[in-house]
Design a protein around this motif. Structure first.
Motif, PDB file in Angstrom:
ATOM      1  N   ALA A 122      77.572 -21.239  22.015  1.00 19.36           N
ATOM      2  CA  ALA A 122      77.432 -21.900  20.712  1.00 19.36           C
ATOM      3  C   ALA A 122      77.004 -23.351  20.894  1.00 19.36           C
ATOM      4  O   ALA A 122      76.152 -23.855  20.152  1.00 19.36           O
ATOM      5  CB  ALA A 122      78.740 -21.820  19.942  1.00 19.36           C
ATOM      6  N   ALA A 123      77.568 -24.026  21.887  1.00 20.88           N
ATOM      7  CA  ALA A 123      77.188 -25.415  22.138  1.00 20.88           C
ATOM      8  C   ALA A 123      75.757 -25.501  22.668  1.00 20.88           C
ATOM      9  O   ALA A 123      75.000 -26.421  22.317  1.00 20.88           O
ATOM     10  CB  ALA A 123      78.157 -26.039  23.138  1.00 20.88           C
ATOM     11  N   GLN A 124      75.380 -24.543  23.495  1.00 21.21           N
ATOM     12  CA  GLN A 124      74.058 -24.551  24.113  1.00 21.21           C
ATOM     13  C   GLN A 124      72.945 -24.332  23.084  1.00 21.21           C
ATOM     14  O   GLN A 124      71.903 -24.977  23.150  1.00 21.21           O
ATOM     15  CB  GLN A 124      74.001 -23.457  25.182  1.00 21.21           C
ATOM     16  N   TYR A 125      73.160 -23.440  22.137  1.00 17.75           N
ATOM     17  CA  TYR A 125      72.115 -23.076  21.182  1.00 17.75           C
ATOM     18  C   TYR A 125      72.271 -23.762  19.820  1.00 17.75           C
ATOM     19  O   TYR A 125      71.505 -23.472  18.904  1.00 17.75           O
ATOM     20  CB  TYR A 125      72.103 -21.559  20.960  1.00 17.75           C
ATOM     21  N   ALA A 126      73.221 -24.640  19.643  1.00 17.04           N
ATOM     22  CA  ALA A 126      73.483 -25.244  18.330  1.00 17.04           C
ATOM     23  C   ALA A 126      72.268 -25.999  17.782  1.00 17.04           C
ATOM     24  O   ALA A 126      71.884 -25.819  16.624  1.00 17.04           O
ATOM     25  CB  ALA A 126      74.679 -26.185  18.415  1.00 17.04           C
ATOM     26  N   GLU A 127      71.643 -26.812  18.612  1.00 16.26           N
ATOM     27  CA  GLU A 127      70.509 -27.609  18.150  1.00 16.26           C
ATOM     28  C   GLU A 127      69.299 -26.722  17.822  1.00 16.26           C
ATOM     29  O   GLU A 127      68.654 -26.893  16.785  1.00 16.26           O
ATOM     30  CB  GLU A 127      70.126 -28.635  19.219  1.00 16.26           C
ATOM     31  N   LYS A 128      69.029 -25.753  18.686  1.00 15.53           N
ATOM     32  CA  LYS A 128      67.897 -24.854  18.464  1.00 15.53           C
ATOM     33  C   LYS A 128      68.110 -24.032  17.197  1.00 15.53           C
ATOM     34  O   LYS A 128      67.198 -23.847  16.393  1.00 15.53           O
ATOM     35  CB  LYS A 128      67.736 -23.926  19.666  1.00 15.53           C
ATOM     36  N   ARG A 129      69.315 -23.562  17.004  1.00 19.65           N
ATOM     37  CA  ARG A 129      69.656 -22.768  15.820  1.00 19.65           C
ATOM     38  C   ARG A 129      69.480 -23.611  14.548  1.00 19.65           C
ATOM     39  O   ARG A 129      68.990 -23.124  13.536  1.00 19.65           O
ATOM     40  CB  ARG A 129      71.096 -22.269  15.948  1.00 19.65           C
ATOM     41  N   GLU A 130      69.873 -24.873  14.608  1.00 17.93           N
ATOM     42  CA  GLU A 130      69.759 -25.760  13.444  1.00 17.93           C
ATOM     43  C   GLU A 130      68.294 -26.007  13.075  1.00 17.93           C
ATOM     44  O   GLU A 130      67.929 -25.963  11.900  1.00 17.93           O
ATOM     45  CB  GLU A 130      70.468 -27.083  13.729  1.00 17.93           C
ATOM     46  N   THR A 131      67.442 -26.253  14.067  1.00 16.88           N
ATOM     47  CA  THR A 131      66.029 -26.495  13.775  1.00 16.88           C
ATOM     48  C   THR A 131      65.357 -25.243  13.218  1.00 16.88           C
ATOM     49  O   THR A 131      64.550 -25.325  12.294  1.00 16.88           O
ATOM     50  CB  THR A 131      65.272 -26.980  15.024  1.00 16.88           C
ATOM     51  N   LEU A 132      65.704 -24.074  13.770  1.00 18.76           N
ATOM     52  CA  LEU A 132      65.134 -22.830  13.259  1.00 18.76           C
ATOM     53  C   LEU A 132      65.616 -22.540  11.841  1.00 18.76           C
ATOM     54  O   LEU A 132      64.866 -22.023  11.010  1.00 18.76           O
ATOM     55  CB  LEU A 132      65.475 -21.661  14.183  1.00 18.76           C
ATOM     56  N   ARG A 133      66.854 -22.876  11.552  1.00 22.58           N
ATOM     57  CA  ARG A 133      67.388 -22.641  10.217  1.00 22.58           C
ATOM     58  C   ARG A 133      66.680 -23.524   9.189  1.00 22.58           C
ATOM     59  O   ARG A 133      66.410 -23.093   8.074  1.00 22.58           O
ATOM     60  CB  ARG A 133      68.894 -22.911  10.215  1.00 22.58           C
ATOM     61  N   LYS A 134      66.393 -24.785   9.560  1.00 27.19           N
ATOM     62  CA  LYS A 134      65.658 -25.668   8.657  1.00 27.19           C
ATOM     63  C   LYS A 134      64.251 -25.151   8.405  1.00 27.19           C
ATOM     64  O   LYS A 134      63.762 -25.161   7.271  1.00 27.19           O
ATOM     65  CB  LYS A 134      65.591 -27.081   9.234  1.00 27.19           C
ATOM     66  N   ALA A 135      63.602 -24.679   9.472  1.00 29.55           N
ATOM     67  CA  ALA A 135      62.249 -24.147   9.326  1.00 29.55           C
ATOM     68  C   ALA A 135      62.256 -22.885   8.469  1.00 29.55           C
ATOM     69  O   ALA A 135      61.337 -22.658   7.674  1.00 29.55           O
ATOM     70  CB  ALA A 135      61.652 -23.850  10.697  1.00 29.55           C
ATOM     71  N   GLN A 136      63.276 -22.076   8.618  1.00 31.53           N
ATOM     72  CA  GLN A 136      63.386 -20.848   7.831  1.00 31.53           C
ATOM     73  C   GLN A 136      63.562 -21.163   6.350  1.00 31.53           C
ATOM     74  O   GLN A 136      62.988 -20.505   5.491  1.00 31.53           O
ATOM     75  CB  GLN A 136      64.558 -20.009   8.329  1.00 31.53           C
ATOM     76  N   SER A 137      64.342 -22.199   6.052  1.00 31.36           N
ATOM     77  CA  SER A 137      64.562 -22.562   4.653  1.00 31.36           C
ATOM     78  C   SER A 137      63.283 -23.087   3.996  1.00 31.36           C
ATOM     79  O   SER A 137      63.138 -23.033   2.783  1.00 31.36           O
ATOM     80  CB  SER A 137      65.682 -23.597   4.539  1.00 31.36           C
ATOM     81  N   GLU A 138      62.360 -23.588   4.807  1.00 32.16           N
ATOM     82  CA  GLU A 138      61.081 -24.068   4.285  1.00 32.16           C
ATOM     83  C   GLU A 138      60.063 -22.940   4.123  1.00 32.16           C
ATOM     84  O   GLU A 138      58.936 -23.171   3.700  1.00 32.16           O
ATOM     85  CB  GLU A 138      60.522 -25.157   5.205  1.00 32.16           C
ATOM     86  N   GLY A 139      60.445 -21.719   4.477  1.00 33.74           N
ATOM     87  CA  GLY A 139      59.568 -20.571   4.274  1.00 33.74           C
ATOM     88  C   GLY A 139      58.841 -20.089   5.513  1.00 33.74           C
ATOM     89  O   GLY A 139      57.938 -19.270   5.429  1.00 33.74           O
ATOM     90  N   ASP A 140      59.224 -20.557   6.678  1.00 37.46           N
ATOM     91  CA  ASP A 140      58.580 -20.141   7.925  1.00 37.46           C
ATOM     92  C   ASP A 140      59.176 -18.805   8.372  1.00 37.46           C
ATOM     93  O   ASP A 140      60.331 -18.732   8.793  1.00 37.46           O
ATOM     94  CB  ASP A 140      58.781 -21.214   8.998  1.00 37.46           C
ATOM     95  N   LEU A 179      67.913 -14.822  19.076  1.00 36.43           N
ATOM     96  CA  LEU A 179      68.905 -15.576  19.836  1.00 36.43           C
ATOM     97  C   LEU A 179      70.130 -14.702  20.078  1.00 36.43           C
ATOM     98  O   LEU A 179      70.401 -13.771  19.307  1.00 36.43           O
ATOM     99  CB  LEU A 179      69.307 -16.840  19.077  1.00 36.43           C
ATOM    100  N   PRO A 180      70.917 -14.979  21.138  1.00 29.57           N
ATOM    101  CA  PRO A 180      72.109 -14.165  21.401  1.00 29.57           C
ATOM    102  C   PRO A 180      73.103 -14.227  20.243  1.00 29.57           C
ATOM    103  O   PRO A 180      73.290 -15.272  19.630  1.00 29.57           O
ATOM    104  CB  PRO A 180      72.716 -14.807  22.650  1.00 29.57           C
ATOM    105  N   LYS A 181      73.734 -13.094  19.948  1.00 32.16           N
ATOM    106  CA  LYS A 181      74.692 -13.040  18.842  1.00 32.16           C
ATOM    107  C   LYS A 181      75.885 -13.962  19.094  1.00 32.16           C
ATOM    108  O   LYS A 181      76.408 -14.577  18.181  1.00 32.16           O
ATOM    109  CB  LYS A 181      75.199 -11.619  18.634  1.00 32.16           C
ATOM    110  N   ASN A 182      76.323 -14.035  20.341  1.00 33.51           N
ATOM    111  CA  ASN A 182      77.489 -14.863  20.652  1.00 33.51           C
ATOM    112  C   ASN A 182      77.189 -16.352  20.615  1.00 33.51           C
ATOM    113  O   ASN A 182      78.073 -17.171  20.827  1.00 33.51           O
ATOM    114  CB  ASN A 182      78.067 -14.493  22.015  1.00 33.51           C
ATOM    115  N   SER A 183      75.944 -16.715  20.331  1.00 34.83           N
ATOM    116  CA  SER A 183      75.622 -18.137  20.240  1.00 34.83           C
ATOM    117  C   SER A 183      75.894 -18.683  18.839  1.00 34.83           C
ATOM    118  O   SER A 183      75.700 -19.861  18.592  1.00 34.83           O
ATOM    119  CB  SER A 183      74.164 -18.376  20.620  1.00 34.83           C
TER     120      SER A 183
END
Length: 95
Positions: free
Chosen positions: A17-35, A45-49
């Motif tokens: 979770a700590a390792q992928y937190a930043e990547k997950r956040e950037t992807l979530r922002k891009a997804q909310s913009e319609g990407d 991404l791994p489920k346990n992340s």
């Protein structure tokens, strides 16, 4: 007492979770913009992340149930410590 394998799984989830937190956040922002590409990358991404997959456990015994966030221990451990006088200000009549 919790099994060592269960404690190891929890440590792995925390690390991922700590390792992928930043990547997950950037992807979530891009997804909310319609990407749409971001949505598919997020799914790969791994489920346990995910942070929600972490489980609270007692710091002393590893018990997953009856966890008291304020103290970081389970209710059983809390009672044992309160009766023995290890938690100041707590008497048996107060809980």
């Amino acid at each position: 007492m919790a099994k060592e394998s269960m404690k190891a799984k929890e440590r792995k989830r925390e690390r991922l979770a700590a390792q992928y937190a930043e990547k997950r956040e950037t992807l979530r922002k891009a997804q909310s913009e319609g990407d749409w590409e971001a949505m598919f990358k997020l799914q790969k991404l791994p489920k346990n992340s995910m942070g929600v997959r972490k489980h609270n456990r007692c710091k002393l015994t590893g018990r997953p149930r009856g966890y008291m966030r304020q103290f970081g221990i389970s209710r059983v451990t809390f009672r044992e410590m309160a009766v023995s006088g290890k938690i100041p200000g707590i008497t048996k009549a107060s809980w």
